[in-house]
Motif scaffolding. Structure first.
Motif, PDB file in Angstrom:
ATOM      1  N   GLU A 140      16.999 -17.337 -34.453  1.00  0.00           N
ATOM      2  CA  GLU A 140      15.779 -17.872 -34.688  1.00  0.00           C
ATOM      3  C   GLU A 140      15.807 -19.940 -34.361  1.00  0.00           C
ATOM      4  N   GLN A 141      17.189 -20.406 -35.010  1.00  0.00           N
ATOM      5  CA  GLN A 141      17.457 -22.022 -34.107  1.00  0.00           C
ATOM      6  C   GLN A 141      17.094 -22.249 -32.818  1.00  0.00           C
ATOM      7  N   TYR A 142      17.971 -20.763 -31.743  1.00  0.00           N
ATOM      8  CA  TYR A 142      17.622 -21.075 -30.877  1.00  0.00           C
ATOM      9  C   TYR A 142      16.292 -20.891 -29.586  1.00  0.00           C
ATOM     10  N   SER A 143      15.005 -19.698 -30.590  1.00  0.00           N
ATOM     11  CA  SER A 143      13.827 -19.726 -30.080  1.00  0.00           C
ATOM     12  C   SER A 143      13.084 -20.739 -30.738  1.00  0.00           C
ATOM     13  N   LYS A 144      13.584 -20.941 -31.279  1.00  0.00           N
ATOM     14  CA  LYS A 144      12.246 -22.325 -31.582  1.00  0.00           C
ATOM     15  C   LYS A 144      10.697 -21.679 -32.203  1.00  0.00           C
ATOM     16  N   PRO A 145      10.996 -19.974 -32.807  1.00  0.00           N
ATOM     17  CA  PRO A 145       9.710 -19.701 -32.822  1.00  0.00           C
ATOM     18  C   PRO A 145       8.974 -20.797 -34.067  1.00  0.00           C
ATOM     19  N   VAL A 146       7.631 -20.691 -33.541  1.00  0.00           N
ATOM     20  CA  VAL A 146       6.800 -20.545 -34.253  1.00  0.00           C
ATOM     21  C   VAL A 146       6.412 -20.581 -35.607  1.00  0.00           C
ATOM     22  N   ASP A 147       7.253 -19.188 -35.913  1.00  0.00           N
ATOM     23  CA  ASP A 147       6.683 -18.403 -37.484  1.00  0.00           C
ATOM     24  C   ASP A 147       7.829 -17.055 -36.707  1.00  0.00           C
ATOM     25  N   TRP A 148       7.126 -16.664 -38.280  1.00  0.00           N
ATOM     26  CA  TRP A 148       7.726 -15.211 -38.117  1.00  0.00           C
ATOM     27  C   TRP A 148       6.474 -14.302 -38.395  1.00  0.00           C
ATOM     28  N   VAL A 149       6.587 -13.149 -37.829  1.00  0.00           N
ATOM     29  CA  VAL A 149       4.735 -12.336 -37.492  1.00  0.00           C
ATOM     30  C   VAL A 149       5.790 -10.898 -37.865  1.00  0.00           C
ATOM     31  N   ASP A 150       4.526 -10.091 -38.776  1.00  0.00           N
ATOM     32  CA  ASP A 150       4.667  -8.427 -38.903  1.00  0.00           C
ATOM     33  C   ASP A 150       3.663  -8.152 -37.838  1.00  0.00           C
ATOM     34  N   VAL A 151       3.719  -7.553 -36.595  1.00  0.00           N
ATOM     35  CA  VAL A 151       2.990  -7.418 -35.446  1.00  0.00           C
ATOM     36  C   VAL A 151       3.045  -5.615 -34.937  1.00  0.00           C
ATOM     37  N   CYS A 152       4.172  -5.531 -35.436  1.00  0.00           N
ATOM     38  CA  CYS A 152       4.240  -4.014 -34.570  1.00  0.00           C
ATOM     39  C   CYS A 152       4.078  -3.163 -36.073  1.00  0.00           C
ATOM     40  N   LYS A 153       4.016  -1.905 -35.254  1.00  0.00           N
ATOM     41  CA  LYS A 153       4.332  -0.739 -35.824  1.00  0.00           C
ATOM     42  C   LYS A 153       5.301   0.355 -36.842  1.00  0.00           C
ATOM     43  N   SER A 154       5.604   0.541 -37.339  1.00  0.00           N
ATOM     44  CA  SER A 154       6.760   0.605 -38.634  1.00  0.00           C
ATOM     45  C   SER A 154       7.037   1.882 -37.542  1.00  0.00           C
ATOM     46  N   ARG A 155       8.280   1.934 -37.661  1.00  0.00           N
ATOM     47  CA  ARG A 155       9.352   2.872 -37.420  1.00  0.00           C
ATOM     48  C   ARG A 155       9.233   4.234 -37.612  1.00  0.00           C
ATOM     49  N   VAL A 156       8.983   5.105 -37.075  1.00  0.00           N
ATOM     50  CA  VAL A 156       9.753   6.772 -37.334  1.00  0.00           C
ATOM     51  C   VAL A 156      10.174   7.451 -37.824  1.00  0.00           C
TER      52      VAL A 156
END
Length: 156
Positions: A140-156
């Motif tokens: 998180e510190q080194y990638s400097k994200p705009v935000d955390w998101v939840d855009v992936c499918k749940s693992r099976v």
């Protein structure tokens, strides 16, 4: 070369020595996991998308896929991955080495919630035979994200 840009970036942060380079390819989740002797889920894959004229990166766990409905709900548009040529010109790294570090100006980085289940993950470092092990707070510190998101499918 992209790995050199990443090395310079990490040198400024005092962590360049943590970059691992391999004699084998780490260009896919499976190859990276093999090179690192870890589970594929711990590879932090970086996916490149376009939103209008803008490029975004989504860093996600190696065992998940984008959920188109969640993506559209979050970004207001259908998920459209960049072509390999667009990745190089818009992001600054080539496919197989795309990472959220030392990217071109204007590229927005998002971290997917799928990463939060791990203590450490392995993103690439700008080449198809490199990686670095980072804790989630470091990522998180080194990638400097705009935000955390939840855009992936749940693992099976």
């Amino acid at each position: 070369m992209s790995i050199e840009k990443v090395r310079v970036y990490f040198r400024e942060l005092g962590i360049e020595e943590r970059v691992k380079e391999f004699d084998v390819s780490s260009a896919t989740v499976e190859l990276a996991a093999e090179a690192l002797h870890c589970e594929p889920c711990r590879i932090a894959k970086t996916l490149s998308f376009s939103i209008g004229d803008m490029a975004i990166l989504i860093v996600a766990a190696g065992d998940v896929k984008i959920d188109n409905a969640k993506y559209k709900a979050r970004f207001g548009t259908k998920a459209k991955m960049l072509t390999p040529d667009e990745v190089v010109s818009m992001i600054g790294h080539a496919v197989g080495g795309v990472c959220p570090f030392a990217v071109n100006d204007g590229v927005c980085v998002y971290l997917d919630e799928s990463l939060k289940r791990f203590e450490t993950v392995f993103p690439a470092c700008g080449s198809s035979n490199s990686a670095i092990e980072l804790t989630i707070p470091e990522l998180e510190q080194y990638s400097k994200p705009v935000d955390w998101v939840d855009v992936c499918k749940s693992r099976v």
